[in-house]
Every structure is written in C-alpha cells, then in structure tokens.
Scaffold this motif. Structure first.
Motif, short mmCIF file in Angstrom:
data_model
loop_
_atom_site.label_atom_id
_atom_site.label_comp_id
_atom_site.label_asym_id
_atom_site.label_seq_id
_atom_site.Cartn_x
_atom_site.Cartn_y
_atom_site.Cartn_z
N ALA A 752 48.47 43.34 -14.56
CA ALA A 752 48.89 44.64 -15.07
C ALA A 752 50.06 44.53 -16.06
N LYS A 753 50.92 43.48 -15.88
CA LYS A 753 52.16 43.51 -16.65
C LYS A 753 52.43 42.27 -17.50
N ASP A 754 51.92 41.09 -17.08
CA ASP A 754 52.46 39.85 -17.64
C ASP A 754 51.53 39.05 -18.53
N ILE A 755 50.23 39.36 -18.58
CA ILE A 755 49.34 38.43 -19.29
C ILE A 755 48.67 39.06 -20.51
N GLY A 756 49.01 40.27 -20.84
CA GLY A 756 48.46 40.87 -22.05
C GLY A 756 47.16 41.60 -21.81
N PRO A 757 46.82 42.50 -22.73
CA PRO A 757 45.70 43.41 -22.52
C PRO A 757 44.32 42.84 -22.86
N LEU A 758 44.23 41.68 -23.50
CA LEU A 758 42.94 41.21 -24.01
C LEU A 758 42.23 40.25 -23.05
N ASN A 759 42.75 40.08 -21.89
CA ASN A 759 42.09 39.24 -20.89
C ASN A 759 41.21 40.14 -20.02
N PHE A 760 39.96 40.27 -20.44
CA PHE A 760 39.09 41.26 -19.82
C PHE A 760 38.45 40.78 -18.52
N THR A 761 37.98 39.56 -18.52
CA THR A 761 37.23 39.08 -17.36
C THR A 761 38.16 38.43 -16.36
N LEU A 762 37.67 38.26 -15.15
CA LEU A 762 38.47 37.61 -14.11
C LEU A 762 38.80 36.17 -14.52
N GLU A 763 37.81 35.49 -15.10
CA GLU A 763 38.07 34.11 -15.52
C GLU A 763 39.21 34.04 -16.54
N GLN A 764 39.19 34.96 -17.51
CA GLN A 764 40.26 34.99 -18.52
C GLN A 764 41.61 35.30 -17.87
N GLN A 765 41.61 36.23 -16.91
CA GLN A 765 42.86 36.62 -16.26
C GLN A 765 43.42 35.46 -15.45
N LEU A 766 42.54 34.78 -14.70
CA LEU A 766 43.00 33.64 -13.91
C LEU A 766 43.55 32.53 -14.82
N LYS A 767 42.84 32.25 -15.91
CA LYS A 767 43.29 31.19 -16.83
C LYS A 767 44.66 31.54 -17.42
N ALA A 768 44.82 32.82 -17.81
CA ALA A 768 46.09 33.24 -18.39
C ALA A 768 47.22 33.09 -17.39
N CYS A 769 46.96 33.42 -16.14
CA CYS A 769 48.00 33.31 -15.11
C CYS A 769 48.34 31.85 -14.82
N VAL A 770 47.33 30.99 -14.84
CA VAL A 770 47.60 29.56 -14.64
C VAL A 770 48.40 29.01 -15.81
N ASP A 771 47.99 29.41 -17.04
CA ASP A 771 48.70 28.93 -18.23
C ASP A 771 50.16 29.35 -18.21
N LYS A 772 50.45 30.54 -17.70
CA LYS A 772 51.83 31.03 -17.64
C LYS A 772 52.54 30.57 -16.37
N GLN A 773 51.85 29.73 -15.58
CA GLN A 773 52.39 29.19 -14.33
C GLN A 773 52.78 30.28 -13.34
N ILE A 774 52.06 31.40 -13.41
CA ILE A 774 52.25 32.46 -12.41
C ILE A 774 51.57 32.06 -11.11
N ILE A 775 50.43 31.41 -11.23
CA ILE A 775 49.72 30.87 -10.07
C ILE A 775 49.29 29.45 -10.39
N THR A 776 48.97 28.70 -9.34
CA THR A 776 48.50 27.33 -9.52
C THR A 776 46.99 27.32 -9.68
N PRO A 777 46.39 26.24 -10.17
CA PRO A 777 44.93 26.16 -10.24
C PRO A 777 44.27 26.32 -8.87
N GLN A 778 44.89 25.76 -7.83
CA GLN A 778 44.32 25.92 -6.49
C GLN A 778 44.33 27.39 -6.05
N GLU A 779 45.41 28.09 -6.37
CA GLU A 779 45.49 29.51 -6.04
C GLU A 779 44.47 30.30 -6.84
N ALA A 780 44.23 29.89 -8.07
CA ALA A 780 43.21 30.56 -8.88
C ALA A 780 41.83 30.43 -8.24
#
Length: 821
Positions: A752-780
C-alpha cells in the motif's frame, strides 16, 4: 404508629407464609397467633378479640375440616367445574398422556429444583459408540460427495451397501436382535457427523432410527414379529419406511382418512382373518426403496370379527406389510427442495393382509396413536436437533475461517462490527444448539420427554434457519453460487424440510408446546380434570385447595423476585452464572402464576388463543434451553473461554422471555387481568435488554481463530484437511494465515505504501518487496503459498455454458472450453 406496625407485621407474616408456600394449618396457626399478639400488646381489647375469633374460628373449621369443606365449598365448585370442563377425545387424551415430564416440568412450576438438573448425568459415548463414530462414520463421510449426490439424485450404490453392512439403519435396535443398541445421544452424534458431510445421507440414516417399524417393533411387537423382522431390519436386508402423513392429514395425524376393515380373505392361498386396507400416503422418506412398509390406518370391524360385536371403530392402528404386497403402489419419488433423499408417495387399494400384520398383534388394534405419539416424542429429540446442530457446527467453523481469510479494505471482514453482529449470532446459537442437543438427547436416554422434544424440534430448526441466513449474508456471493465448493448450499436449501417435517413448526409452537406443557407439566390441572371425569370429589377437594395454595405462592414469589431483581431466588452455584440461575427462577415463577391465571380466566378458550399460548410456550422454551445451556457450561468445566458464549445465550434468552411476556400482556383480552399479571411479573418494568455489543464482539472475535472451545463445539464435524475439501481448504488456509499473519500484514502495508503503484500482480509485488529488502526471498515464498491457498478458498465454482461440465476450482480457460466443444 403501633397500628401501622401491626398492619406491616401482618403483611410481612402472611407474605413470608405465601412466599414459602406454607401449609393451610400453618396459616391458621399464624392467624390465631397474630390475633393473640394483638391482644397481648393491647392493640385490640377483649371485645375486639372475641369478635375476631368469632369470625376466625368458623373459617378455620370450615377450611381445615375436610369433610365440612368438601360439603360446603368444594361440592358446588366441583359441579361447576364439571359443567365447563371441555370434552377430550381419546386422541387428545392419548397425546397428553404420552411421554414423560422431565426438567421442563420444574421450569413450568415456578420453583425449579436446581439439584435435579445439576446432578443429572449427561450421556457419554461408550467405547463402542466412540469407535463407531471415529471409524465407520468417518469412513462413510469420506465416501460421500454431496455435490455428486445432488447431480446423481441418489447416494452411490457402494454407500447404500456400506450403510446396510455396518448397521447404520439399526442403531436403535437392541443387540439381542442384531442391532447396535446405541444410546439416543450416540445416535444424535452419528447423525450430526453425517449431516456435516451430506444431508441426503443423514436423512437416509436418521429415518429408520426415528419413527418407524424398527422402533415400533422394539417397543410393541409380539415376540414372533420381533424374531421374524428385527434381524432382517438390523442386517439391512430389509429397508423400512413408515407411512403416517397423507393429502388430508399432515400435522393433524389423527385425521388420517386411511382405513382398514376387518374381514375374511385369502392370503397366500389360505382363508384368514385380516384387514382390507385403503390408503394414500405422501412425504414418506425411504418409500421408493423400502422393502417393508409401516402404515397408520383407522381400523373398523363392522361384523365384530375381533370378538366385540358392539365395537365398530377401533381407531388408529399400526400395520406392517411387505412393499411388494399385492395392491401396494410404491416407487415414485417426491423432490423435496431439490435435496434428493428417497422420499415419495405410497398408495393402496383393497390391500388384504392378515390380522397378525398389526404391530403387536390383534391386542394392539386401535392402540396405534399412543404408540406413534410416544415414539415420535422421543425421535423428535434426536434426529432434527442433530441436523440443526450439524448445520450450526459447519457454519460456525467455516464462517469463522472465511471471515478471517476474506479481507476488504485490507481488513478481515470478521473485524467489521456489522459482520460481527451476524457472526455473534452464529457463535451464540451454535453454543445454545449444542447444549440443547446434548442435554435433550441425554434426557431421551432416561425417559420420553414429549414437551422437551417438541421444544427442541421447533426452536433448534428455527435457530438453524437464523444462523444459516447469517452465514449466507457474511459469505455473500461465495454462499450463493452452487457447486462442489459451496459448503452452505445443501443445508440452506434444505431448511424448509427441517422446519416442516415431524410436526410443522407453526403448529408445534402455537398448539403443542404450551398446550401440552400446561396440562402435563402443571402439578394439578390434569389430575383435577381426571378427578372430575371420575367423579371423585375427595380427590378433587385435595387437588383444588393445593392448587389454590400453589397459585398464591407462585404469585407472591413472582412479585417478590420481581421487586428484588431475583436476588432472593436460589442458585446451585456461585460465580458468574449465579445471577442467571436466579433470573431464570424468577421468570419461572412469573410463568407459573401467569399460566394459572390465564387458564382460570380463559378456560377452554385458551385452546383457540393460539398466539397467546405460543408466547407462553416461548417463555417455557427459552427457560428450558437457557437452563440446558447453564448445565452444559458447568458440565464442561465452566471454562473462561466458554463464559462469553454462555453470557450471550442467557442474555439473549432472558431478553426473548421479556419480549414474549410483554407481547402476551399487551394482547391479553381482559385488560384488568393483563394489568395485574404485568404488575406481578414485572413490578419494576422490563428488566432484560438485548445482548450487549461487548459480549457479541468477544464471541465474534473468538470464532475467527482455532481454539479448544472451537474444537469442542465442532467435535462431530467431519473435517478432511485437504485442498480438495471445501471446509478442509479453509482450515488449511486459516492455519497458514495464522502462522504468517505478522509477515502478511507487513507485506500488505508495504504494497500500500512502499513499493509504488505499478506493481500489479502478486509476483511483481513480492519481487519489489524482496528488492527493497522489506521481506526475504524465503518469506516471499511463504506469502505466495498462503496467497495460493487464499485464492482457492474464496473462489466459487464455474461451469460451461450449459451448466454441465464443472471446473472444480477455477473458471474454465479457453483451452478447456475448446476441448469441451
């Protein structure tokens, strides 16, 4: 001042005597003692004392000398009572006398003996019964696919074979005759578990174990009939049905037009004494597949062939005959609410059978109505309450899981207060249903409580309707779309069946509960009627004056407990349930007094005042179910986890009692009497409000997560923790959510707040969060796995254009569509 003290002392003395229900001789002694005290304290002089005694002594002699009282007072009253006593048909008498009075009698009489309830031992499953529930019943449930049963319009052949082989149709038949000999409570548990998997299978099992040939033969069959028939019924070689209702007789089974005329005729090549039967039955479960048919007919003997030439009509008689007997038309089916259990009509024209086909033989000619009422009163407390409990268990567990998984505005829908209002009803009513089911089925193991089972049948099926409607509202479209994923559809679709069968709910509420309860549960009314019919003045005198004392006591108790908020009432326990016991006793006293005055004022007219009697029946019903809930709460250890559930049920029941009384007083035809009754029952006004939002929120929140109480309440629920099972899929998803909920909430916040509006799919959202180190790959990976389960759990079924081919878990894609074409 002394005069005021004397007056207040008199009021206090006689108030205490009335509240305690003291005997007449003690009242007399107290009156003389009071006059003596007035004289000793010089409040009255010798002349006043003599004049007082001149009035008091004759009255004391008149009321205490029974022979004098009978002659002067009771005899004229007895004559008047007999003159207004309504006629009672044999059918009505047999219905009233059938069954037993149990705990409902205590609640009706205004001074419940709580020890009787608390010391009552609820039935527990034997090792054999528990094993059958855990193994044979579990296996049967695993064989069932409710959606496929609906499409095939029948149970699979292997299911029919399994049920016959493992004696699911013979739970009530004793082991002496090859049956399982299970307790009523065990039967209830088995039917409940099957019903959580397939309503069709549960109805198929419950009917032979309720009103039917097996039970009638067990209780009333001759030795020869038992030897010939019970082993075949127990083994499943014979499948039975019983024909009671017909086009002209539904709830009024006593009005059946089906006849049997005693005559000589030929049966299997021999001339025998028998009956020529003509009948038309409908709504008969298992009729299309039955091997043996039980029938209720009216028996006539125009030629006196049974031995009594003065007796033309014998009345309702129960007959048992083979389905393939010449003249029997059977095999067609009804379609009950598109719930395809075997149900259909049975017709017969000039069907001749030997007289020995009467259940119990010739000696039971004309005794069928009592047989039916006694068996029905017990069966009513097992089968339909089990269906209601099953629906509640499934709805409670599934709705709780769904309301936690399904999110709107990034919040589980179960957290919204509007949803919680409906969720709380599901949770509270599930607790109430389970308490009433277990206590009522246990009662059936000890006696045949006819009023209690009528209460259970009506209110439990009505509560089922309420909570299933709430479950549908919470699920929205998820509950509307038919298909194998819809775990609410079958129960919701079949609500009218449970509401209608074994006595339509409208008539059960308006005619049976209070109509039968008032006469059976009252300690004096029915004995007074019997004394009048037998012209027994001595017995009537004793009953009449005991009844008057009873009424005075209950009136004073009701007023006293109303003025004190029930604080002078008894309670068998301390702690958080104490005040609830006291409040129920207060309402019990109010019901006893109100009922007495109502019957005295309206007399036989009360029978036609159905809405009035229904409201008093509602009071009695809520008193019974509320006390059953208190019993269940304490039997389960009065655990902290149970406390808000118990509070919800009791607060709701007391509010419903207040409402029923208020509507009764508002509509009572004699306004002066209505005012008196309202003042006695509620001297300080209505005292119980609807359940507080705080308690509703607690139990609504509680049902969202796993716990010991959740498992206890749903212990009979068939639960297959598989992604292919609709409720099992929810359970797996809920477990996964609770394991990663803080992580999932962190991810949702980041989306909702940290990865930008253009990450539409779950896969895109998870990748963006991993890239920003918000979550780990295992958590993804954990989030992705949960989301896969979540999507499957909330999806609904979709079919091809003709609604024939089903995609079990998701919409058919284009490739599947082309293959289908």
């Amino acid at each position: 001042m002394m005069t005021l003290v004397a007056v207040l002392s008199a009021i206090a003395l006689f108030w205490v005597l009335a509240f305690r229900g003291s005997r007449l001789w003690l009242w007399t002694l107290a009156a003389f003692a009071y006059v003596g005290a007035l004289y000793q304290t010089a409040l009255i002089g010798p002349t006043a004392a003599l004049w007082t005694l001149a009035v008091l002594v004759p009255l004391a002699l008149l009321f205490n000398l029974r022979a004098l009282r009978r002659s002067v007072i009771t005899k004229p009253l007895f004559k008047a009572f007999k003159a207004v006593l309504p006629d009672m048909t044999d059918t009505e008498r047999e219905a009233l006398e059938a069954g037993d009075v149990w705990w409902e009698g205590e609640m009706f009489r205004g001074k419940p003996d709580w020890a009787k309830l608390m010391n009552f031992k609820r039935t527990t499953l034997s090792e054999e019964e528990q094993s059958f529930l855990d193994n044979e019943t579990e296996t049967l449930c695993a064989m069932l696919d409710d959606w496929q049963v609906g499409r095939d319009k029948d149970l699979p052949p292997q299911v029919w074979s399994y049920m016959r082989e493992h004696k699911f149709f013979a739970m009530l038949i004793s082991k002496d005759w090859g049956g399982l000999g299970f307790s009523a409570y065990a039967q209830s548990c088995v039917v409940t578990k099957i019903a959580t998997r397939s309503l069709v299978a549960s109805v198929t099992v419950m009917v032979p174990n309720s009103l039917g040939p097996g039970e009638l033969l067990m209780h009333y069959g001759t030795r020869q009939q038992k030897q010939d028939m019970l082993p075949k019924l127990a083994s499943g070689e014979w499948l039975p049905c019983f024909g009671l209702t017909g086009p002209e007789a539904g709830s009024d089974a006593g009005a059946i037009p089906d006849t049997g005329v005693v005559c000589m005729g030929e049966y299997q090549g021999e001339q025998v004494l028998g009956m020529r039967l003509n009948f038309s039955k409908r709504y008969i479960t298992l009729a299309p597949v039955s091997d043996v048919v039980g029938l209720a007919i009216k028996l006539f003997d125009p030629d006196g062939l049974l031995g009594d030439k003065s007796k033309l009509e014998y009345g309702i008689t129960c007959v048992l005959l083979p389905s393939d007997n010449p003249g029997v038309e059977i095999g067609r089916r009804h379609n009950p609410c598109h719930t395809p259990f075997m149900n259909g009509p049975i017709n017969g024209k000039d069907v001749f059978v030997p007289i020995d086909f009467i259940i119990g033989g010739q000696a039971n000619a004309g005794k069928g109505w009592r047989m039916l009422v006694e068996c029905l009163s017990a069966g009513r407390g097992i089968s339909l309450p089990a269906l209601a409990a099953a629906a509640s268990k499934a709805a409670y567990r599934a709705t709780g899981a769904y309301a936690n998984i399904r999110r709107q505005f990034k919040t589980p829908i179960g957290k919204f207060e509007g949803v919680q209002e409906a969720s709380a009803r599901i949770a509270g009513l599930t607790y109430k249903l389970e308490a009433t089911r277990s206590v009522t089925a246990s009662a059936v193991d000890h006696c045949s409580p006819s009023v209690v089972t009528a209460i259970a049948k009506y209110h439990m099926t009505s509560m089922m309707r309420t909570l299933l409607t709430d479950a549908m509202d919470i699920h929205g479209g998820r509950g509307v779309m038919a298909g194998p994923k819809n775990y609410l559809q079958s129960a919701y679709q079949a609500i009218p069946i449970a509401i209608t069968v074994e006595g339509a709910n409208i008539l059960t509420r308006n005619l049976m509960i209070f109509g039968q309860g008032a006469i059976r549960c009252h300690p004096y009314v029915f004995p007074e009627m019997e004394a009048a019919r037998e012209d027994d003045l001595h017995e009537f005198d004793h009953l009449l004056w005991s009844h008057i004392g009873f009424s005075v006591n209950r009136g004073v108790r009701a007023l006293t407990l109303g003025l004190t908020g029930g604080r002078l009432a008894s309670s068998p326990v301390d702690g958080p349930s104490r005040r609830y016991f006291q409040q129920l006793e207060r309402m019990s006293a109010a019901l006893a007094f109100t009922s007495d005055v109502t019957m005295a004022v309206l007399g036989g007219e009360l029978k036609r005042k159905e809405r009035l009697s229904a409201r008093l029946g509602d009071v009695l019903s809520q008193l019974y179910m509320a006390s059953a809930t208190l019993k269940y709460f304490h039997d389960e250890g009065a655990q902290d986890e149970d406390l808000p559930y118990m509070q919800w049920v009791l607060d709701d029941a007391l509010a419903e009692i207040d409402k029923a009384f208020d509507e009764f007083f508002s509509n009572f035809p004699n306004r002066a009497v209505a005012g008196l009754l309202r003042w006695v029952a509620f001297p300080l006004g209505r005292s119980h409000k609807p359940v507080a939002d705080e308690i509703s929120a607690k139990i609504a929140e509680h049902m969202l997560s796993p716990g010991a109480l959740r498992d206890r309440l749903t212990s009979e629920l068939y639960l297959n923790r598989s992604e292919d099972d609709p409720i099992g899929s929810l359970e797996l998803t809920l477990d996964k959510l609770l394991a990663i909920e803080p992580l999932y909430n962190r991810f949702s916040k980041a989306v909702a707040k940290d990865i930008g509006p253009l990450n539409f799919t779950l896969e895109q959202q998870l990748k963006a969060c991993v890239d920003k180190q918000i979550i780990t790959p295992q958590e993804a990976e954990q989030i992705a796995e949960y989301d896969r389960l979540r999507v499957e759990a909330i999806l609904v079924d979709a079919f091809d254009h003709e609604l024939e081919e089903v995609s079990r878990w998701q919409v058919l894609d284009d490739e599947q569509r082309s293959k289908a074409a």
